[in-house]
Design a protein around this motif. Structure first.
Motif, PDB file in Angstrom:
ATOM      1  N   THR A 118     -94.202 -37.640   4.117  1.00 36.48           N
ATOM      2  CA  THR A 118     -95.779 -37.952   4.207  1.00 36.48           C
ATOM      3  C   THR A 118     -96.530 -36.645   4.843  1.00 36.48           C
ATOM      4  N   HIS A 119     -97.620 -36.415   4.227  1.00 34.82           N
ATOM      5  CA  HIS A 119     -98.389 -35.459   4.677  1.00 34.82           C
ATOM      6  C   HIS A 119     -99.392 -35.628   5.686  1.00 34.82           C
ATOM      7  N   LEU A 120     -98.885 -36.018   6.878  1.00 38.39           N
ATOM      8  CA  LEU A 120     -99.622 -36.401   8.072  1.00 38.39           C
ATOM      9  C   LEU A 120    -100.926 -35.721   8.247  1.00 38.39           C
ATOM     10  N   LEU A 121    -100.999 -34.553   7.904  1.00 42.77           N
ATOM     11  CA  LEU A 121    -102.215 -33.785   8.463  1.00 42.77           C
ATOM     12  C   LEU A 121    -103.379 -33.814   7.078  1.00 42.77           C
ATOM     13  N   GLY A 122    -102.939 -34.398   5.855  1.00 47.60           N
ATOM     14  CA  GLY A 122    -103.475 -34.434   4.993  1.00 47.60           C
ATOM     15  C   GLY A 122    -103.265 -33.651   3.959  1.00 47.60           C
ATOM     16  N   GLY A 123    -103.558 -33.847   2.620  1.00 43.67           N
ATOM     17  CA  GLY A 123    -103.443 -33.006   1.298  1.00 43.67           C
ATOM     18  C   GLY A 123    -104.392 -31.471   1.428  1.00 43.67           C
ATOM     19  N   SER A 124    -103.821 -30.793   0.580  1.00 36.92           N
ATOM     20  CA  SER A 124    -104.084 -29.292   0.761  1.00 36.92           C
ATOM     21  C   SER A 124    -105.520 -29.034   0.158  1.00 36.92           C
ATOM     22  N   GLY A 125    -106.106 -29.825  -0.845  1.00 36.32           N
ATOM     23  CA  GLY A 125    -107.109 -29.765  -1.434  1.00 36.32           C
ATOM     24  C   GLY A 125    -106.997 -28.310  -2.618  1.00 36.32           C
ATOM     25  N   GLU A 126    -106.030 -28.609  -3.515  1.00 40.89           N
ATOM     26  CA  GLU A 126    -105.984 -27.596  -4.291  1.00 40.89           C
ATOM     27  C   GLU A 126    -106.978 -27.349  -5.340  1.00 40.89           C
ATOM     28  N   THR A 127    -107.963 -27.965  -5.138  1.00 41.42           N
ATOM     29  CA  THR A 127    -109.378 -27.471  -6.131  1.00 41.42           C
ATOM     30  C   THR A 127    -110.443 -26.977  -5.407  1.00 41.42           C
ATOM     31  N   GLY A 128    -110.134 -26.656  -4.302  1.00 39.31           N
ATOM     32  CA  GLY A 128    -111.360 -26.220  -3.404  1.00 39.31           C
ATOM     33  C   GLY A 128    -111.270 -26.777  -2.045  1.00 39.31           C
ATOM     34  N   PHE A 129    -111.893 -26.341  -0.874  1.00 38.55           N
ATOM     35  CA  PHE A 129    -111.840 -26.568   0.428  1.00 38.55           C
ATOM     36  C   PHE A 129    -112.355 -28.120   0.393  1.00 38.55           C
ATOM     37  N   SER A 130    -113.258 -28.473  -0.480  1.00 35.85           N
ATOM     38  CA  SER A 130    -114.236 -29.616  -0.048  1.00 35.85           C
ATOM     39  C   SER A 130    -113.049 -30.809  -0.602  1.00 35.85           C
ATOM     40  N   THR A 131    -111.898 -30.635  -1.178  1.00 37.44           N
ATOM     41  CA  THR A 131    -111.199 -31.657  -1.625  1.00 37.44           C
ATOM     42  C   THR A 131    -109.925 -31.617  -0.732  1.00 37.44           C
ATOM     43  N   GLN A 132    -109.978 -31.081   0.341  1.00 40.93           N
ATOM     44  CA  GLN A 132    -108.914 -31.432   1.346  1.00 40.93           C
ATOM     45  C   GLN A 132    -108.998 -33.045   1.719  1.00 40.93           C
ATOM     46  N   THR A 133    -107.859 -33.395   1.819  1.00 42.59           N
ATOM     47  CA  THR A 133    -108.054 -35.042   2.668  1.00 42.59           C
ATOM     48  C   THR A 133    -107.901 -35.172   4.108  1.00 42.59           C
ATOM     49  N   PRO A 134    -108.385 -35.875   4.645  1.00 40.61           N
ATOM     50  CA  PRO A 134    -108.089 -36.018   6.054  1.00 40.61           C
ATOM     51  C   PRO A 134    -106.823 -36.474   6.613  1.00 40.61           C
ATOM     52  N   GLU A 135    -106.379 -36.051   7.766  1.00 42.93           N
ATOM     53  CA  GLU A 135    -105.192 -36.666   8.381  1.00 42.93           C
ATOM     54  C   GLU A 135    -105.002 -38.176   8.216  1.00 42.93           C
ATOM     55  N   PHE A 136    -104.050 -38.573   8.658  1.00 42.10           N
ATOM     56  CA  PHE A 136    -103.711 -39.972   8.648  1.00 42.10           C
ATOM     57  C   PHE A 136    -103.525 -40.496  10.260  1.00 42.10           C
ATOM     58  N   PHE A 137    -104.186 -41.900   9.987  1.00 42.91           N
ATOM     59  CA  PHE A 137    -104.303 -42.461  11.489  1.00 42.91           C
ATOM     60  C   PHE A 137    -103.067 -43.580  11.332  1.00 42.91           C
ATOM     61  N   ILE A 138    -102.720 -43.680  12.798  1.00 41.98           N
ATOM     62  CA  ILE A 138    -101.778 -45.054  12.877  1.00 41.98           C
ATOM     63  C   ILE A 138    -101.942 -46.326  12.159  1.00 41.98           C
ATOM     64  N   SER A 139    -103.354 -46.808  12.129  1.00 41.23           N
ATOM     65  CA  SER A 139    -103.683 -47.971  11.454  1.00 41.23           C
ATOM     66  C   SER A 139    -103.357 -48.144  10.070  1.00 41.23           C
ATOM     67  N   GLU A 140    -103.392 -46.642   9.543  1.00 46.12           N
ATOM     68  CA  GLU A 140    -103.245 -46.427   7.926  1.00 46.12           C
ATOM     69  C   GLU A 140    -101.586 -46.702   7.614  1.00 46.12           C
ATOM     70  N   ILE A 141    -100.665 -46.432   8.667  1.00 48.16           N
ATOM     71  CA  ILE A 141     -99.465 -46.419   8.421  1.00 48.16           C
ATOM     72  C   ILE A 141     -98.709 -47.784   8.713  1.00 48.16           C
ATOM     73  N   VAL A 142     -98.923 -48.172   9.763  1.00 49.69           N
ATOM     74  CA  VAL A 142     -98.228 -49.428  10.557  1.00 49.69           C
ATOM     75  C   VAL A 142     -98.524 -50.840   9.725  1.00 49.69           C
ATOM     76  N   ARG A 143     -99.859 -50.784   9.113  1.00 52.91           N
ATOM     77  CA  ARG A 143    -100.267 -51.879   8.417  1.00 52.91           C
ATOM     78  C   ARG A 143     -99.394 -52.126   7.254  1.00 52.91           C
ATOM     79  N   PHE A 144     -98.713 -51.252   6.411  1.00 47.35           N
ATOM     80  CA  PHE A 144     -97.849 -51.487   5.647  1.00 47.35           C
ATOM     81  C   PHE A 144     -96.530 -51.562   5.902  1.00 47.35           C
ATOM     82  N   GLY A 145     -95.769 -51.715   7.013  1.00 53.33           N
ATOM     83  CA  GLY A 145     -94.598 -51.989   7.516  1.00 53.33           C
ATOM     84  C   GLY A 145     -93.818 -50.696   7.994  1.00 53.33           C
ATOM     85  N   ILE A 146     -94.683 -49.418   7.788  1.00 53.82           N
ATOM     86  CA  ILE A 146     -93.856 -48.183   8.025  1.00 53.82           C
ATOM     87  C   ILE A 146     -93.958 -48.048   9.541  1.00 53.82           C
TER      88      ILE A 146
END
Length: 388
Positions: A65-93
């Protein structure tokens, strides 16, 4: 604090019927009959969770999992933000292994390690791979061997990219050296010491791995390949190396896990050497359970077939001690699913309730001192995306 879970049908991940589970000090104290009156005589505080109508399974392990977010391969503005714990554990991980991808410039190993440590502080199990697409991989202490040996959270090297236009096209000697450093580091530190291999969509597929194995004293079991579900030919090559000892991983980004697990099994793939990951960056962690659930409810797989791919197999392959099973002395990571629908009801990580009755009971530690308001909801384009 003791927690007694009663009345649930338990999968360890093997089905063992209705059993009680006693959690103590964040670990499984007992699976089987538990005398509640004996607990009362101890005079200790304990909570009882009625799991009637639920299936109790191990917490899910996400090995990529890319915990720091995605790289944004079509420009700096398309980087994705980091993941928070609430996004992870709510799905059983309850266990994650973070990785860098093509971008090791803005997404750094120091930043990834800090993110992993932060998640651990908030109550889930978190680890990371050292490096990224590069060969030799980026590291913190100078080499992947030193990172694996001396940084608790680092379990191996990767994701090193092959057969991909974004890769550095590592030659067999470079890859053999990286694998040897990782293996020796793992051997000395009692860790997996694997090289996590990103398989791209080039027609070269796994040819460089075969060259490494043919020309150097390196074993298939030192590699752990992911994204192998891109094509049937790639799956077939992965099965060939897996039957020689290489564990493999399928991501769920494209939403067709059932197709590829079936292809793996029908073509002689060893089910014990297969894992499933989120590859979360543009897509989230929820796809792991969603796809496994669909395999069971819509595509004819059994729960006992699918569960090991997100629990026991992953824990064993990555040498994550005391994780991936419901067993005495193992970490108290549990998910309770509603019978029939397999919807997530409760999630427990390290003995602590993180989701109760489908609602989060945890939040990011920084929120208590912040007045920020963040409301983001992704609008995934039709056809999906695969951004590493």
């Amino acid at each position: 604090m003791l927690t007694l879970i009663e009345g649930g049908r338990v999968y360890t991940p093997d089905p063992v019927g209705v059993q009680s589970i006693l959690l103590a000090d964040g670990h499984v104290g007992k699976v089987g009959e538990v005398d509640r009156s004996a607990l009362e005589r101890l005079g200790a505080d304990y909570e009882v969770i009625d799991a009637s109508g639920c299936i109790v399974v191990p917490g899910f392990i996400d090995p990529h999992t890319h915990l720091l977010g995605g790289s944004g391969e079509t420009g700096f503005s398309t980087q994705t933000p980091e993941f928070f714990i609430s996004e992870i554990v709510r799905f059983g991980i309850t266990t994650v292994v973070g990785t860098l991808g093509v971008d090791t410039t803005m997404k750094t190993m120091a930043g990834l390690l800090a993110k992993v440590k932060g998640l651990k502080e908030q109550g889930i199990n978190a680890f990371c791979w050292t490096g990224g697409y590069d060969v030799p991989p980026s590291s913190i202490l100078g080499t992947v061997r030193e990172d694996i040996m001396f940084i608790d959270e680092v379990i191996g090297a990767g994701e090193v990219a092959i057969a991909d236009e974004r890769a550095l096209a590592p030659d067999p000697l470079q890859l053999a050296r990286t694998a040897t450093h990782a293996h020796v580091g793992g051997m000395l530190a009692k860790k997996a010491g694997l090289v996590h291999i990103h398989c791209g969509d080039s027609d070269r597929r796994l040819s460089v791995l075969r060259d490494v194995l043919n020309d150097h004293d390196v074993k298939p079991s030192w590699f752990y390949s992911t994204h192998i579900e891109r094509t049937e030919k790639l799956v077939e090559e992965a099965i060939e190396l897996s039957n020689q000892g290489m564990p493999c991983d399928m991501d769920v980004v494209e939403g067709d896990l059932h197709r590829w697990v079936r292809y793996w099994l029908d073509h002689g793939g060893n089910p014990e050497r297969l894992t499933v990951s989120s590859d979360a960056s543009m897509t989230g962690h929820g796809l792991v359970w969603q796809q496994v659930r669909e395999c069971v409810l819509e595509h004819g797989f059994t729960l006992e077939q699918m569960l090991p791919m997100i629990t026991r197999n992953t824990g064993r392959i990555l040498k994550l001690r005391e994780k991936g099973e419901i067993r005495k002395a193992f970490v108290g990571d549990l998910v309770m699913l509603e019978e029939g629908s397999l919807e997530i009801v409760h999630v427990i990580s390290q003995g602590k309730m993180m989701v109760r009755d489908g609602k989060l009971t945890c939040e990011e530690n920084w929120l208590k001192d912040s007045d920020r308001e963040i409301h983001l909801s992704g609008r995934k384009n039709e056809g999906g995306s695969d951004d590493d």
